[in-house]
Design an enzyme around this catalytic site. Structure first.
Site, PDB file in Angstrom:
ATOM      1  CB  SER A 105     -62.229  87.080  88.343  1.00  0.00           C
ATOM      2  OG  SER A 105     -63.529  86.926  88.318  1.00  0.00           O
TER       3      SER A 105
ATOM      4  CD  GLU B  19     -61.173  78.044  84.856  1.00  0.00           C
ATOM      5  OE1 GLU B  19     -60.668  79.337  84.456  1.00  0.00           O
ATOM      6  OE2 GLU B  19     -61.836  77.303  84.372  1.00  0.00           O
TER       7      GLU B  19
ATOM      8  CD  GLU C 206     -68.725  78.946  82.172  1.00  0.00           C
ATOM      9  OE1 GLU C 206     -68.359  78.629  80.837  1.00  0.00           O
ATOM     10  OE2 GLU C 206     -68.397  79.782  82.895  1.00  0.00           O
TER      11      GLU C 206
ATOM     12  CG  HIS D   7     -64.971  75.693  81.756  1.00  0.00           C
ATOM     13  ND1 HIS D   7     -66.071  76.213  82.356  1.00  0.00           N
ATOM     14  CD2 HIS D   7     -63.942  76.558  82.045  1.00  0.00           C
ATOM     15  CE1 HIS D   7     -65.927  77.460  82.718  1.00  0.00           C
ATOM     16  NE2 HIS D   7     -64.688  77.626  82.561  1.00  0.00           N
TER      17      HIS D   7
ATOM     18  N   GLY E  30     -61.203  84.042  80.998  1.00  0.00           N
ATOM     19  CA  GLY E  30     -62.407  84.009  80.401  1.00  0.00           C
ATOM     20  C   GLY E  30     -62.740  85.403  79.771  1.00  0.00           C
ATOM     21  N   GLY E  31     -63.400  86.254  80.597  1.00  0.00           N
ATOM     22  CA  GLY E  31     -63.999  87.640  79.994  1.00  0.00           C
ATOM     23  C   GLY E  31     -62.745  88.142  79.458  1.00  0.00           C
TER      24      GLY E  31
ATOM     25  N   GLY F 155     -65.898  84.360  86.266  1.00  0.00           N
ATOM     26  CA  GLY F 155     -67.004  85.455  85.780  1.00  0.00           C
ATOM     27  C   GLY F 155     -67.505  86.467  87.053  1.00  0.00           C
TER      28      GLY F 155
ATOM     29  CG  ASN G  28     -63.098  79.235  78.183  1.00  0.00           C
ATOM     30  OD1 ASN G  28     -63.566  78.830  77.305  1.00  0.00           O
ATOM     31  ND2 ASN G  28     -63.722  78.856  79.472  1.00  0.00           N
ATOM     32  CD1 TRP G  29     -61.681  83.847  73.700  1.00  0.00           C
ATOM     33  CD2 TRP G  29     -62.448  84.004  71.669  1.00  0.00           C
ATOM     34  NE1 TRP G  29     -60.650  84.457  72.829  1.00  0.00           N
ATOM     35  CE2 TRP G  29     -61.242  84.725  71.757  1.00  0.00           C
ATOM     36  CE3 TRP G  29     -63.249  83.902  70.483  1.00  0.00           C
ATOM     37  CZ2 TRP G  29     -60.733  85.423  70.760  1.00  0.00           C
ATOM     38  CZ3 TRP G  29     -62.507  84.485  69.238  1.00  0.00           C
ATOM     39  CH2 TRP G  29     -61.360  85.426  69.435  1.00  0.00           C
ATOM     40  CE  LYS G  30     -65.825  81.307  80.705  1.00  0.00           C
ATOM     41  NZ  LYS G  30     -66.389  81.450  82.092  1.00  0.00           N
TER      42      LYS G  30
HETATM   43  P1  PGA Z   1     -63.320  84.489  83.854  1.00  0.00           P
HETATM   44  O1  PGA Z   1     -63.656  82.942  83.244  1.00  0.00           O
HETATM   45  O2  PGA Z   1     -61.734  84.772  83.624  1.00  0.00           O
HETATM   46  O3  PGA Z   1     -64.225  85.380  83.069  1.00  0.00           O
HETATM   47  O4  PGA Z   1     -63.468  84.296  85.307  1.00  0.00           O
HETATM   48  C1  PGA Z   1     -62.616  82.044  83.497  1.00  0.00           C
HETATM   49  C2  PGA Z   1     -62.899  80.808  82.872  1.00  0.00           C
HETATM   50  O5  PGA Z   1     -64.071  80.193  83.131  1.00  0.00           O
HETATM   51  O6  PGA Z   1     -62.069  79.826  82.370  1.00  0.00           O
END
Ligand code: PGA
Length: 249
Positions: free
Chosen positions: A208, A163, A93, A91, A229-230, A169, A11-13
């Site tokens: 994470s 999640e 966010e 998600h 994510g990251g 994050g 997930n590149w956001k």
């Molecule tokens: P993260 O994000 O791996 O940076 O914690 C995961 C996500 O939000 O899907």
């Protein structure tokens, strides 16, 4: 007999670039991931480039509406027409920053499936909810919003990503045991309605995940891969994570 195939999804956001798509495509080409499905969710403007580069790619969200006067929104039908097979829905966010309710998420889930996209339904509790012992009730409410609207059979062509909000994050990942406990809870809840659906649905962990902790997470019985994510913005780390899913498949 369960037939679920592990999935590693990046997930590149609101990150990434044309250049990153190219280097990710090159790095993934040299990886051997025949036992798992690997995909990324880049920002919308990069979807075509990702697909043309041979990467399986999906949308980070879709509108719950059909095409029309909704400035800034993206239609699930168009995403499918581009060649995408998946979309994230709900998600954390989207829920916390853009105010998507469980009902909105269920409507997006339905719209995605209407256009042959597989929704990856994201669920998870906040830190405060975990401290109050509400993890299971929060997660089951989020999943039940879909089941109550569409029936348990709607989960057949879907994926669930657990999640925990406090792990996204933050570098504070759930321990493999904590994650497995919630995954088992989710599978048992679905099994109470339909055992076959519960055995076949892929349950991803996210929050994470990196190439240091992925191996132990993916070794858990009810964890069928991850939503990353990251670490999905670093092609080598992402491929290492894919490799650990491949070893545990
Ligand atoms: P993260 O994000 O791996 O940076 O914690 C995961 C996500 O939000 O899907």
């Amino acid at each position: 007999m369960a037939s679920r195939k592990p999935i590693v999804a990046g997930n590149w956001k609101m990150n990434g670039s044309v250049e990153l798509v190219t280097s990710m495509a090159d790095t993934l080409k040299n990886a051997s991931n025949n036992k798992i499905d690997v995909l990324i969710f880049p920002p919308f403007p990069l979807l075509s480039k990702a697909l043309e580069s041979g990467i399986v790619a999906g949308a980070q969200t879709v509108s719950q509406e059909d095409a029309g006067a909704f400035t800034g929104e993206v239609d699930a039908k168009l995403v499918a027409e581009l060649g995408c097979k998946y979309t994230l829905v709900g998600h954390s966010e989207r829920r916390s920053i853009y105010g998507e309710s469980n009902d909105d998420v269920a409507a997006k889930f339905e719209k995605a499936q209407q256009h042959n996209l597989t929704p990856i339904l994201c669920v998870g509790e906040s830190e405060e909810q975990r401290e109050q012992g509400l993890t299971e009730s929060v997660v089951s409410e989020q999943i039940n919003a879909v089941i109550n609207k569409l029936g348990v059979a709607a989960l057949v062509n879907s994926v669930i990503a657990y999640e925990p909000v406090w792990a996204i994050g933050t570098g504070k990942t759930a321990s493999p045991e904590q994650a497995q406990q919630v995954h088992k809870f989710i599978r048992d809840e679905i099994a109470a309605l339909d055992v076959v659906v519960s055995q076949n649905i892929a349950l991803l962990y996210g929050g994470s995940v990196n190439d240091q902790n992925s191996e132990l997470l993916f070794a858990q019985a009810d964890i069928d891969g991850g939503l990353i994510g990251g670490a999905s913005l670093k092609p080598n780390a992402f491929v290492n994570i894919c490799n650990s899913a491949q070893r545990n498949a």
